[in-house]
Scaffold this motif. Structure first.
Motif, PDB file in Angstrom:
ATOM      1  N   PRO A  85     -10.958   8.240   5.311  1.00  0.00           N
ATOM      2  CA  PRO A  85     -11.121   8.952   4.035  1.00  0.00           C
ATOM      3  C   PRO A  85      -9.891   9.789   3.729  1.00  0.00           C
ATOM      4  CG  PRO A  85     -12.386  10.029   5.766  1.00  0.00           C
ATOM      5  CD  PRO A  85     -11.856   8.761   6.358  1.00  0.00           C
ATOM      6  N   ARG A  86      -9.474   9.798   2.508  1.00  0.00           N
ATOM      7  CA  ARG A  86      -8.294  10.552   2.098  1.00  0.00           C
ATOM      8  C   ARG A  86      -8.661  11.484   0.958  1.00  0.00           C
ATOM      9  NH1 ARG A  86      -3.318   8.554   3.794  1.00  0.00           N
ATOM     10  NH2 ARG A  86      -3.397   6.572   4.913  1.00  0.00           N
ATOM     11  N   GLU A  87      -7.998  12.604   0.925  1.00  0.00           N
ATOM     12  CA  GLU A  87      -8.206  13.538  -0.171  1.00  0.00           C
ATOM     13  C   GLU A  87      -7.659  12.918  -1.453  1.00  0.00           C
ATOM     14  OE1 GLU A  87      -7.032  18.132  -1.426  1.00  0.00           O
ATOM     15  OE2 GLU A  87      -6.503  17.324   0.542  1.00  0.00           O
ATOM     16  N   TRP A  88      -8.465  12.968  -2.509  1.00  0.00           N
ATOM     17  CA  TRP A  88      -8.069  12.324  -3.752  1.00  0.00           C
ATOM     18  C   TRP A  88      -6.904  13.043  -4.408  1.00  0.00           C
ATOM     19  CZ3 TRP A  88      -8.319   8.067  -6.468  1.00  0.00           C
ATOM     20  CH2 TRP A  88      -7.966   8.097  -7.808  1.00  0.00           C
ATOM     21  N   SER A  89      -5.965  12.260  -4.892  1.00  0.00           N
ATOM     22  CA  SER A  89      -4.854  12.790  -5.669  1.00  0.00           C
ATOM     23  C   SER A  89      -4.745  11.950  -6.937  1.00  0.00           C
ATOM     24  CB  SER A  89      -3.546  12.720  -4.876  1.00  0.00           C
ATOM     25  OG  SER A  89      -3.241  11.380  -4.525  1.00  0.00           O
ATOM     26  N   PRO A  90      -4.374  12.549  -8.049  1.00  0.00           N
ATOM     27  CA  PRO A  90      -4.320  11.789  -9.309  1.00  0.00           C
ATOM     28  C   PRO A  90      -3.232  10.716  -9.257  1.00  0.00           C
ATOM     29  CG  PRO A  90      -3.329  13.956  -9.577  1.00  0.00           C
ATOM     30  CD  PRO A  90      -3.984  13.963  -8.228  1.00  0.00           C
ATOM     31  N   PRO A  91      -3.474   9.575  -9.876  1.00  0.00           N
ATOM     32  CA  PRO A  91      -2.453   8.518  -9.895  1.00  0.00           C
ATOM     33  C   PRO A  91      -1.260   8.929 -10.741  1.00  0.00           C
ATOM     34  CG  PRO A  91      -4.273   7.950 -11.343  1.00  0.00           C
ATOM     35  CD  PRO A  91      -4.689   9.183 -10.601  1.00  0.00           C
ATOM     36  N   PRO A  92      -0.093   8.362 -10.471  1.00  0.00           N
ATOM     37  CA  PRO A  92       1.097   8.697 -11.273  1.00  0.00           C
ATOM     38  C   PRO A  92       0.933   8.253 -12.717  1.00  0.00           C
ATOM     39  CG  PRO A  92       1.539   6.807  -9.861  1.00  0.00           C
ATOM     40  CD  PRO A  92       0.211   7.351  -9.435  1.00  0.00           C
ATOM     41  N   THR A  93       1.409   9.053 -13.626  1.00  0.00           N
ATOM     42  CA  THR A  93       1.300   8.750 -15.049  1.00  0.00           C
ATOM     43  C   THR A  93       2.319   7.687 -15.443  1.00  0.00           C
ATOM     44  OG1 THR A  93       0.609  11.021 -15.493  1.00  0.00           O
ATOM     45  CG2 THR A  93       1.362   9.716 -17.375  1.00  0.00           C
ATOM     46  N   PRO A  94       1.888   6.597 -16.056  1.00  0.00           N
ATOM     47  CA  PRO A  94       2.841   5.548 -16.450  1.00  0.00           C
ATOM     48  C   PRO A  94       3.799   6.049 -17.518  1.00  0.00           C
ATOM     49  CG  PRO A  94       0.680   5.116 -17.392  1.00  0.00           C
ATOM     50  CD  PRO A  94       0.503   6.259 -16.439  1.00  0.00           C
TER      51      PRO A  94
END
Length: 230
Positions: A98-107
């Motif tokens: 399990p990994r702490e959620w991080s927002p995906p990079p903005t295109p």
């Protein structure tokens, strides 16, 4: 790169496809100073020969025009396949942890003066693709099918390759699309190479005749296309 492109001459010189002739000459002169046998003192002159051949090919305007027609299509197709292989080859141990959620990079957004080729093979878009691929490997749940439809689409059809058309809402209808003149192009919807495909002037999605007919049918079937998810 494939049977149609024996080698990536741009990579041999360390330049991008948008490089002009002075930039290509400068790149060759730098490599020649570094790898010419008289300068390096080495008997192996293969690096110099590769750079010289790339310079001679790309300096030929007639050859370069024909080479570029196939280069960007194959490059896009190879990038799509490589991204698919990386996703499929993600380590099982990372999936189990399990990994702490991080927002995906903005295109990134394409500038109005950029062509489709310049945008997709530009440094900013390439760096975003690399960061997004790494984020998907850290968060495999992004690749899982959610309860809602997250299929990348443009003009109502599924897009089967990485393309900026999936990140924007385009209001151009199929009647405004322009037929491409030249060799074969890959349809972004079915990935089939097609001659005489049409390109949207807004999002620059490319469609073969069959896929363009499907888009036209969708536009006519739902209040003239109003509300279609782009």
């Amino acid at each position: 790169m494939n049977d149609k492109i024996p080698r990536d001459y741009y990579a041999d010189l360390g330049v991008t496809q948008s490089a002009n002739l002075p930039a290509i000459k400068l790149a060759f002169y730098k490599l020649a100073k570094e790898h010419h046998p008289d300068k390096s003192g080495l008997e192996d002159a293969s690096a110099f020969r590769l750079a010289r051949e790339a310079y001679e090919k790309l300096s030929d305007d007639s050859f370069r025009k024909k080479y570029d027609q196939t280069y960007w299509r194959v490059k896009m197709h190879n990038n799509f396949q490589e991204q698919s292989r990386r996703t499929a080859a993600a380590p099982d141990k990372d999936e189990a942890q399990p990994r702490e959620w991080s927002p995906p990079p903005t295109p990134p957004m394409k500038r109005i003066w950029e062509t489709d080729i310049q945008f997709q093979f530009g440094k900013t878009y390439q760096e975003w693709q690399a960061r997004d691929s790494e984020h998907r490997q850290r968060h495999p749940e992004r690749n899982a099918a959610p309860s809602y439809d997250s299929t990348p689409r443009a003009h109502g059809l599924e897009v089967k390759m990485t393309h900026p058309a999936t990140t924007q809402r385009c209001l151009y209808k199929s009647v405004h699309w322009k037929t491409q003149v030249g060799g074969q192009d890959f349809c972004v919807f079915c990935m089939v190479p097609s001659t005489g495909a049409s390109r949207c002037p807004g999002c620059e999605a490319l469609a073969c005749r069959k896929c363009l007919e499907k888009i036209t049918e969708l536009e006519r079937s739902f209040f003239g296309g109003i509300g279609l998810r782009s």
